[in-house]
Write a protein that holds these residues in place. Sequence first.
Motif, PDB file in Angstrom:
ATOM      1  N   GLY A 113      -2.533 -71.499  16.141  1.00 37.61           N
ATOM      2  CA  GLY A 113      -1.210 -70.899  16.374  1.00 37.61           C
ATOM      3  C   GLY A 113      -0.159 -71.316  15.359  1.00 37.61           C
ATOM      4  O   GLY A 113       1.025 -71.030  15.544  1.00 37.61           O
ATOM      5  N   LEU A 117       3.725 -69.862  15.163  1.00 40.09           N
ATOM      6  CA  LEU A 117       4.841 -70.774  15.434  1.00 40.09           C
ATOM      7  C   LEU A 117       5.784 -70.864  14.242  1.00 40.09           C
ATOM      8  O   LEU A 117       7.004 -70.880  14.393  1.00 40.09           O
ATOM      9  N   GLY A 119       6.319 -68.536  12.127  1.00 37.72           N
ATOM     10  CA  GLY A 119       7.064 -67.278  12.182  1.00 37.72           C
ATOM     11  C   GLY A 119       8.289 -67.379  13.084  1.00 37.72           C
ATOM     12  O   GLY A 119       9.364 -66.896  12.753  1.00 37.72           O
ATOM     13  N   LEU A 120       8.121 -68.072  14.218  1.00 42.26           N
ATOM     14  CA  LEU A 120       9.251 -68.259  15.138  1.00 42.26           C
ATOM     15  C   LEU A 120      10.415 -68.967  14.440  1.00 42.26           C
ATOM     16  O   LEU A 120      11.576 -68.623  14.635  1.00 42.26           O
ATOM     17  N   PHE A 121      10.066 -69.961  13.614  1.00 39.67           N
ATOM     18  CA  PHE A 121      11.107 -70.703  12.893  1.00 39.67           C
ATOM     19  C   PHE A 121      11.779 -69.806  11.848  1.00 39.67           C
ATOM     20  O   PHE A 121      12.988 -69.876  11.639  1.00 39.67           O
ATOM     21  N   VAL A 123      12.186 -66.557  11.911  1.00 39.18           N
ATOM     22  CA  VAL A 123      13.073 -65.562  12.524  1.00 39.18           C
ATOM     23  C   VAL A 123      14.453 -66.177  12.768  1.00 39.18           C
ATOM     24  O   VAL A 123      15.484 -65.557  12.513  1.00 39.18           O
ATOM     25  N   GLN A 124      14.477 -67.435  13.211  1.00 38.03           N
ATOM     26  CA  GLN A 124      15.773 -68.064  13.467  1.00 38.03           C
ATOM     27  C   GLN A 124      16.590 -68.160  12.190  1.00 38.03           C
ATOM     28  O   GLN A 124      17.802 -68.007  12.185  1.00 38.03           O
ATOM     29  N   MET A 126      16.684 -66.042   9.794  1.00 37.43           N
ATOM     30  CA  MET A 126      17.250 -64.751   9.431  1.00 37.43           C
ATOM     31  C   MET A 126      18.260 -64.230  10.461  1.00 37.43           C
ATOM     32  O   MET A 126      18.902 -63.227  10.258  1.00 37.43           O
ATOM     33  N   MET A 127      18.324 -64.935  11.595  1.00 37.56           N
ATOM     34  CA  MET A 127      19.139 -64.457  12.705  1.00 37.56           C
ATOM     35  C   MET A 127      20.633 -64.500  12.378  1.00 37.56           C
ATOM     36  O   MET A 127      21.140 -65.534  12.002  1.00 37.56           O
TER      37      MET A 127
END
Lengths: 286, 293
Positions: A113, A117, A119-121, A123-124, A126-127
């Motif tokens: 995973g 995981l 990827g989750l970081f 995205v934040q 670019m948020m």
Amino acid sequence: MRSRPATFSAALHRLGLNRLLLHMILLIVSTITAAPYFWALSTSLKLRRDVFTPVPQWIPPNPTLQNYVDLFYMAPFGLFLVNTILVVSGILVIQLITAPLAAYVFARLRFAGSGFLFGLFLVQMMMPIHAVVVPNYLTINAMGLLDTRLAMMLPFWASGYAVFLLRQAFRQVPRDFEDAALIDGCSGLRFLWHVLLPLAKPTVIAFSLISVVTHWNDFLWPLIVTDSPAVRTLTIGLAMFVQQESGADWPVLMAGTIFVTLPLLLLFLVYQRKFIESFMYAGLKG
Amino acid sequence: MRTVNQRISPYLYLIPSLILLVAFTYYPILSSVYISLHEWNLFTPEPKFVGFENYTILFGDPLFWRVARNTLVYVAVTIPITMAMALIMAILLNERLGWLRNAYRVAAFYPTMIPMAAAAMLWVWLLNPGIGLINHYLASFGVPRIEWLYNMDWALPAIMMTAIWKNFGYFMLIYLAGLQNLPGELYEAASLEGAGFLHKVRLITLPLLAPTTVFVVVVGIITSFNVFDLVHLMTQGGPGNRTNVLVYYIYQHAFRFADYGMGSALTVVFVVMILAVILVLMRLLERRTHYEV
């Protein structure tokens, strides 16, 4: 065919111009960009009656520091400064604990995973920060943390950007280092702390400077989660001061504005090279 | 043989960050969508499911379209000007300039170091209609007095000027970093072929800077859609909502009128709009990049 050097001045030369023109363009642009700050600085050192002159006076005819004294009487800017320093360092210290741990995992360990995981970081990273203010306000409210310094720090304690930068830096450390360290009985967290982090020092400094500047300048989030002067930061203090003064007293308003910017600008002037390198390096990698 | 410890430690190290990310980034995204389907305001203190009603009200409100238009105008004007200034300054500063180079660089970059809120105050003072510096110097060129932040047509341009002044130095630095990574041999070869300066900029510098430009565009879009501080301090959205932008509109709904349902619906629209603009621009840039390389 005649060869020409690949410089702008060579091109200017062909047009019958020279290096002097290049300097003149840059000088004009620099003067224009620097003018707003010098004008505010000059205003903040003036008597009120010297502000309303038909011709702008760049050098205060009767220079005074009285506006800065008045500023501190009118609003607790000293307290705002302390709050800002507490919030900014409170954010950075925790970021420098959470981010290296996560970056180490993504740079060095293989596990199920990991791609998802990471990827989750990302995205934040670019948020858009203002996209989460409404629900985060409700969360902070539900936690009973409104109007605290903690509320201003909490959402920034995990930084996808820091993890991304540090992961890049950690990956550049050769495997041999790890093997050698392992033989010396240095593994896991101790390897991270004693080997990886010192080697990634330029990245740590770059991220730290960017984090400090970003959160020193934060506005919307501190504005909505604070309510009392006791916890306010400099930017919010300035905004409230402006509303309370409702214009007119320009020397004091400019004294406030200069005071809010001064600590970071002085740091920047002293450590110019470090700041510029950091923003260049981290921006490019980001 | 990997021990149990080795197998769980990665997850252990990630836990602090993950808890925070879920609480303050992922949960909020989902929760915005969820709340946006509810009526939740001063008159309805308990959230009540209403489906897409918030969106219907929003899209039927001319003020929303005014705000969306203001925001898009702001983004569409500030980004190209900021980028052009940043790129030109970076190309000029990449020349041999001696010790003055550092002074120029500091003069362009220092606005990045000061808070948006402070930048707003500096420019409110410069733009003062009566005794402001800008009107004074314009008058010496015979330009009649402009009411700037109090004028329906000039308020948004005034805010855009402030934003450009504040932001171009940062993007200049990113372009400078990009320029320093370009291979010198290409320029030498081009010189041997007899290419002039502008040729080289068009045929070598710009295409090779394409990745930097993509980065600058994405960061620029996110930054400019997020504009709030300037509006809050310079105009409060006025005059006549001519400077009201999406984030300010979200702020008004959620924190002035305590209308969380509408504030969340606006947030969802805000994010969708940013993503849409980024996707469209990436498409365009990609096509351009392929042609040039």
